[in-house]
Each structure stands twice: as C-alpha cells, then as structure tokens.
Design a protein around this motif. Structure first.
Motif, PDB file in Angstrom:
ATOM      1  N   VAL A  77     -13.590  25.574 -16.783  1.00  0.00           N
ATOM      2  CA  VAL A  77     -12.229  26.117 -16.803  1.00  0.00           C
ATOM      3  C   VAL A  77     -11.611  25.953 -18.193  1.00  0.00           C
ATOM      4  O   VAL A  77     -11.003  26.894 -18.739  1.00  0.00           O
ATOM      5  CB  VAL A  77     -11.365  25.407 -15.742  1.00  0.00           C
ATOM      6  N   GLU A  78     -11.765  24.765 -18.776  1.00  0.00           N
ATOM      7  CA  GLU A  78     -11.210  24.521 -20.114  1.00  0.00           C
ATOM      8  C   GLU A  78     -11.848  25.452 -21.145  1.00  0.00           C
ATOM      9  O   GLU A  78     -11.165  26.021 -22.011  1.00  0.00           O
ATOM     10  CB  GLU A  78     -11.444  23.060 -20.499  1.00  0.00           C
ATOM     11  N   PHE A  79     -13.167  25.654 -21.050  1.00  0.00           N
ATOM     12  CA  PHE A  79     -13.867  26.541 -21.982  1.00  0.00           C
ATOM     13  C   PHE A  79     -13.383  27.975 -21.815  1.00  0.00           C
ATOM     14  O   PHE A  79     -13.157  28.696 -22.803  1.00  0.00           O
ATOM     15  CB  PHE A  79     -15.376  26.451 -21.741  1.00  0.00           C
ATOM     16  N   SER A  80     -13.200  28.419 -20.584  1.00  0.00           N
ATOM     17  CA  SER A  80     -12.766  29.788 -20.320  1.00  0.00           C
ATOM     18  C   SER A  80     -11.359  30.026 -20.857  1.00  0.00           C
ATOM     19  O   SER A  80     -11.074  31.091 -21.441  1.00  0.00           O
ATOM     20  CB  SER A  80     -12.814  30.068 -18.813  1.00  0.00           C
ATOM     21  N   VAL A  81     -10.472  29.045 -20.667  1.00  0.00           N
ATOM     22  CA  VAL A  81      -9.106  29.185 -21.174  1.00  0.00           C
ATOM     23  C   VAL A  81      -9.114  29.273 -22.693  1.00  0.00           C
ATOM     24  O   VAL A  81      -8.422  30.122 -23.300  1.00  0.00           O
ATOM     25  CB  VAL A  81      -8.237  28.004 -20.697  1.00  0.00           C
ATOM     26  N   ARG A  82      -9.909  28.423 -23.347  1.00  0.00           N
ATOM     27  CA  ARG A  82      -9.979  28.469 -24.819  1.00  0.00           C
ATOM     28  C   ARG A  82     -10.564  29.798 -25.289  1.00  0.00           C
ATOM     29  O   ARG A  82     -10.151  30.329 -26.321  1.00  0.00           O
ATOM     30  CB  ARG A  82     -10.817  27.303 -25.337  1.00  0.00           C
ATOM     31  N   TRP A  83     -11.508  30.321 -24.554  1.00  0.00           N
ATOM     32  CA  TRP A  83     -12.101  31.616 -24.909  1.00  0.00           C
ATOM     33  C   TRP A  83     -11.054  32.721 -24.831  1.00  0.00           C
ATOM     34  O   TRP A  83     -10.928  33.555 -25.724  1.00  0.00           O
ATOM     35  CB  TRP A  83     -13.278  31.901 -23.976  1.00  0.00           C
ATOM     36  N   LEU A  84     -10.267  32.714 -23.745  1.00  0.00           N
ATOM     37  CA  LEU A  84      -9.219  33.718 -23.599  1.00  0.00           C
ATOM     38  C   LEU A  84      -8.165  33.599 -24.699  1.00  0.00           C
ATOM     39  O   LEU A  84      -7.681  34.611 -25.229  1.00  0.00           O
ATOM     40  CB  LEU A  84      -8.562  33.569 -22.218  1.00  0.00           C
ATOM     41  N   ILE A  85      -7.818  32.357 -25.073  1.00  0.00           N
ATOM     42  CA  ILE A  85      -6.848  32.154 -26.150  1.00  0.00           C
ATOM     43  C   ILE A  85      -7.408  32.669 -27.477  1.00  0.00           C
ATOM     44  O   ILE A  85      -6.698  33.307 -28.268  1.00  0.00           O
ATOM     45  CB  ILE A  85      -6.470  30.666 -26.253  1.00  0.00           C
ATOM     46  N   ALA A  86      -8.702  32.413 -27.704  1.00  0.00           N
ATOM     47  CA  ALA A  86      -9.337  32.900 -28.936  1.00  0.00           C
ATOM     48  C   ALA A  86      -9.341  34.419 -28.983  1.00  0.00           C
ATOM     49  O   ALA A  86      -9.142  35.021 -30.049  1.00  0.00           O
ATOM     50  CB  ALA A  86     -10.767  32.356 -29.029  1.00  0.00           C
ATOM     51  N   ILE A  87      -9.545  35.072 -27.820  1.00  0.00           N
ATOM     52  CA  ILE A  87      -9.514  36.534 -27.776  1.00  0.00           C
ATOM     53  C   ILE A  87      -8.100  37.039 -28.041  1.00  0.00           C
ATOM     54  O   ILE A  87      -7.889  37.985 -28.813  1.00  0.00           O
ATOM     55  CB  ILE A  87     -10.016  37.033 -26.407  1.00  0.00           C
ATOM     56  N   GLN A  88      -7.109  36.374 -27.415  1.00  0.00           N
ATOM     57  CA  GLN A  88      -5.720  36.803 -27.573  1.00  0.00           C
ATOM     58  C   GLN A  88      -5.230  36.636 -29.007  1.00  0.00           C
ATOM     59  O   GLN A  88      -4.510  37.472 -29.542  1.00  0.00           O
ATOM     60  CB  GLN A  88      -4.845  36.018 -26.589  1.00  0.00           C
ATOM     61  N   LYS A  90      -7.230  36.573 -31.602  1.00  0.00           N
ATOM     62  CA  LYS A  90      -8.207  37.237 -32.476  1.00  0.00           C
ATOM     63  C   LYS A  90      -8.753  36.264 -33.527  1.00  0.00           C
ATOM     64  O   LYS A  90      -8.772  36.540 -34.727  1.00  0.00           O
ATOM     65  CB  LYS A  90      -7.573  38.448 -33.157  1.00  0.00           C
ATOM     66  N   VAL A  91      -9.207  35.116 -33.030  1.00  0.00           N
ATOM     67  CA  VAL A  91      -9.746  34.082 -33.913  1.00  0.00           C
ATOM     68  C   VAL A  91     -11.034  34.563 -34.569  1.00  0.00           C
ATOM     69  O   VAL A  91     -11.285  34.301 -35.745  1.00  0.00           O
ATOM     70  CB  VAL A  91      -9.990  32.779 -33.118  1.00  0.00           C
ATOM     71  N   TYR A  92     -11.853  35.302 -33.824  1.00  0.00           N
ATOM     72  CA  TYR A  92     -13.125  35.794 -34.331  1.00  0.00           C
ATOM     73  C   TYR A  92     -13.117  37.327 -34.329  1.00  0.00           C
ATOM     74  O   TYR A  92     -12.318  37.959 -33.623  1.00  0.00           O
ATOM     75  CB  TYR A  92     -14.289  35.265 -33.487  1.00  0.00           C
ATOM     76  N   ALA A  93     -14.027  37.893 -35.103  1.00  0.00           N
ATOM     77  CA  ALA A  93     -14.050  39.348 -35.273  1.00  0.00           C
ATOM     78  C   ALA A  93     -14.347  40.068 -33.955  1.00  0.00           C
ATOM     79  O   ALA A  93     -13.812  41.140 -33.693  1.00  0.00           O
ATOM     80  CB  ALA A  93     -15.080  39.729 -36.336  1.00  0.00           C
ATOM     81  N   LYS A  94     -15.208  39.499 -33.125  1.00  0.00           N
ATOM     82  CA  LYS A  94     -15.563  40.093 -31.837  1.00  0.00           C
ATOM     83  C   LYS A  94     -15.234  39.106 -30.722  1.00  0.00           C
ATOM     84  O   LYS A  94     -15.334  37.893 -30.910  1.00  0.00           O
ATOM     85  CB  LYS A  94     -17.054  40.456 -31.797  1.00  0.00           C
ATOM     86  N   TRP A  95     -14.899  39.653 -29.543  1.00  0.00           N
ATOM     87  CA  TRP A  95     -14.479  38.793 -28.430  1.00  0.00           C
ATOM     88  C   TRP A  95     -15.607  37.917 -27.918  1.00  0.00           C
ATOM     89  O   TRP A  95     -15.380  36.823 -27.388  1.00  0.00           O
ATOM     90  CB  TRP A  95     -13.934  39.669 -27.291  1.00  0.00           C
ATOM     91  N   PHE A  96     -16.873  38.366 -28.093  1.00  0.00           N
ATOM     92  CA  PHE A  96     -18.005  37.621 -27.534  1.00  0.00           C
ATOM     93  C   PHE A  96     -18.596  36.607 -28.518  1.00  0.00           C
ATOM     94  O   PHE A  96     -19.615  35.981 -28.231  1.00  0.00           O
ATOM     95  CB  PHE A  96     -19.099  38.600 -27.079  1.00  0.00           C
ATOM     96  N   PHE A  97     -17.959  36.432 -29.688  1.00  0.00           N
ATOM     97  CA  PHE A  97     -18.475  35.462 -30.652  1.00  0.00           C
ATOM     98  C   PHE A  97     -18.239  34.019 -30.204  1.00  0.00           C
ATOM     99  O   PHE A  97     -18.997  33.121 -30.568  1.00  0.00           O
ATOM    100  CB  PHE A  97     -17.816  35.683 -32.018  1.00  0.00           C
TER     101      PHE A  97
END
Length: 328
Positions: A77-88, A90-97
């Motif tokens: 859950v913590e990893f998924s939330v951080r992933w969504l925040i990174a997508i929102q 735009k921390v990385y060039a692509k969402w799947f990075f």
C-alpha cells in the motif's frame, strides 16, 4: 544517538511524508528483526530458550507467513501510494519508471526468504530520505562518511573507464580513416564561425590594450635599430655620406626621420587594432581567415589534424587515468 530534527519541516505535506518515512522505517526494522528471530527460532537451542519465556510464540511461528503477509500488505500500500504521488508530481519522465528505479521495494515485497533480505535496502533508502529532509544528519556518523568515500571512489573508477572507452573508440575511428575531423569542422566549428571570429577578435584587442604599453619602448628600440642597419647598408645612403661636410649629418637626419616614420606607422597600426571602433574590421578579417582554414583539407593537412586530435586524446586519457581519490 540519531535524534530527529523536526524543526526543519515546514509544510504539512512534508510533515506527512516524514512521519510516513519514520513509520515505515520502524516497521521495516521490526520486520527484519522479527525475520531474524523467527529464523533462529527454528533451531532447537533457541526454541528451548524462547518457549519457557514466550510460550505463545510457537503458535505465532506456525502462522508466521500470515503475519508477514500483513506487513507486506502495508509495504505494498505504501509503495502504491508513493507511485501514484510520483505520477501526479511527474517525478520521472514515464509513469512506469518508478518500480524499476525502486526495484528493491518491489522484490522485497515477495514473501520468500531470498527476497526478504532486500528489505534491508528499504532501511537504507528511508534513512537517506530522512537525511535529505534534514531530519537526521548522517554526516555525523563514521559509517556513512566511510560508505560515501568508497562510493565516490567506485563512481570515479566507473566513470574513468567509460571515458577511456569512449576516447579509445574515437581513436579507432580516426585510425580507420573515418572523417571525424571533417565532422568536427562541418558540424561544430563552421556553424559557429562568426562567434569564434568575434571571440578571437575581442581577445586580440584586449590583449593588445593590456600588453602593448609594456612593450612599446622595446618595439621602438627594435624598429630604430633595424631601420638604422638598413639605412647604413643602403648604397644610395652611403653615397650621400661621401658628400663633404654635410654628408654624415644628412645620413643621421635621414636615419632618424625614417625610424620615426616607420615606428609611427607600426605604433598607429597596433593602436588602431585595439580601438573599439575597429572591432568589426578585426572580426571580418578573422572570419575570412577562419573560412579558409575550415575548408576541406588536403591530405597532408588532414594527417596533421588527425595527429593533433590523437595527441589531445592521449593527453586526456593520461589525465583521466590519474586517480583523484588517491590525492585526497
């Protein structure tokens, strides 16, 4: 002791991130300690010591994967939330990075003994994140400074090898006759010909303005001496010297006048070169010279250019091979 410094946290969102990091750090440390304890519990010696003290642990041990699954669920859950925040954000060039960069978090969620050890990287990552938040200062700890020192050594060694490899391939291209120098001329120098000419002209004028006053007297003496030798050895002047009474005086006057005229012309020419009003002319002359120089070269000139490039590459490689960390 590693004491948090929460006064550096200002934003409520940052507060939430820091508290989450601290919570996950504590949970990960607890999980790894529990994993180690449960592994030791499998031995008869530890089991005989623990059972009288914690008689209920045997039932927990039997359902260990269930409890570990709860912790893993929290990690997911913590990893998924951080992933969504990174997508929102735009921390990385692509969402799947994100999962590829945080691969140790992904693999550490697998409930197998070979991947559980990767949860140690979570501790390292969370601790370093708290260090970047300035909640803790790892620079005060010898272990961190030692690891940083050897990390920098490793990075320098790797980067040096990459640079040497690239330069060696460049040398191979030149030795195979590939037109690298022509590419440099056509793709790098020629498009910037005007800028290079302006830079050379400005540098020339600044150099003249700065240095010419120091060498003006020396140049005058050189011109006077050169003109004097030329006048003395001139056959027509020697005939004038033979005129009775006034011959020698005429020669001396002619020598002085000629020296002054020649030096005056040279001095005025150098002064005009340094004048700001003449900068367009200097730039035009320099650009014309560069235009001739940057034309496709003859075979001998190409060989010379290749030799110069190879020598420069050898010099750079020699410099790169110097271990900077040994000088520290």
């Amino acid at each position: 002791m590693m004491l948090p410094r929460f006064q550096n946290i200002k934003s409520p969102l940052n507060w939430l991130s820091v508290m989450t990091d601290l919570l996950m750090l504590g949970l990960t440390v607890f999980d790894l300690a529990w994993l180690m304890f449960d592994a030791l519990y499998n031995t008869n010696m530890v089991k005989k010591i623990v059972d009288p003290i914690l008689p209920f642990y045997e039932s927990i041990h039997e359902d260990f994967y269930f409890y570990d699954g709860i912790i893993v669920s929290i990690f997911i859950v913590e990893f998924s939330v951080r992933w969504l925040i990174a997508i929102q954000q735009k921390v990385y060039a692509k969402w799947f990075f994100y999962p590829f960069i945080h691969w140790y978090d992904v693999l550490g969620c697998f409930p197998t003994s070979s991947f559980r050890i990767l949860r140690l990287f979570r501790i390292i990552g969370l601790t370093y994140r708290l260090h970047r938040w300035q909640v803790i200062d790892l620079n005060n700890y010898a272990l961190f400074t030692t690891l940083t020192y050897y990390y920098n050594i490793a990075i320098e060694e790797i980067s040096d090898r990459v640079v040497i490899k690239v330069l060696s391939q460049t040398k191979s291209e030149i030795n195979r006759g590939q037109p690298l120098n022509e590419a440099i001329l056509s793709q790098v120098l020629q498009p910037r010909q005007k800028e290079i000419a302006e830079l050379i002209g400005q540098t020339l004028q600044e150099g003249i303005r700065a240095k010419y006053p120091q060498y003006q007297k020396l140049l005058e003496k050189y011109v006077v001496k050169t003109v004097e030798n030329t006048v003395i050895n001139n056959p027509e002047v020697q005939q004038i010297k033979r005129i009775p009474i006034v011959g020698a005086q005429i020669q001396e006057t002619l020598n002085t006048a000629t020296s002054q005229i020649v030096f005056g012309v040279v001095d005025q020419l150098i002064t005009d070169l340094s004048a700001a009003d003449n900068q367009p002319m200097i730039t035009l002359v320099t650009e014309s010279i560069l235009e001739v120089f940057l034309q496709p070269q003859a075979n001998k000139s190409t060989e010379l250019t290749n030799e110069l490039i190879l020598e420069v590459i050898d010099l750079i490689v020699k410099r790169v091979k110097v271990k900077q960390w040994k000088a520290l």
